[in-house]
Motif scaffolding. Structure first.
Motif: not given
Length: 76
Positions: A33-42, A58-70
């Protein structure tokens, strides 16, 4: 000056309106939901031609994306 025109009263009314708006919208329930709101605002910033705001979103969207380690990716 009437009571309803005083700066203090107007400030109080504005704070109440802002607070009421926040209550209705509510906090995001989950990461999606957080990501969806950020995308709508962008997208809205892009349509309005607000390039600085779009960059910030865009910076906030990138920061909010989940990141997996190798290591996590190798186990999948």
């Amino acid at each position: 000056m009437a009571h309803s025109e005083s700066p203090i009263y107007m400030s109080y009314r504005l704070a109440g309106a802002v607070s009421a708006g926040r209550k209705r919208r509510g906090a995001a329930e989950n990461r999606e939901e957080v990501l969806a709101r950020l995308l709508k605002k962008r997208a809205a910033a892009h349509r309005a031609g607000l390039t600085d705001l779009e960059r910030i979103m865009r910076d906030q969207i990138e920061w909010s994306l989940p990141v997996k380690s190798p290591k996590e990716d190798a186990s999948v």
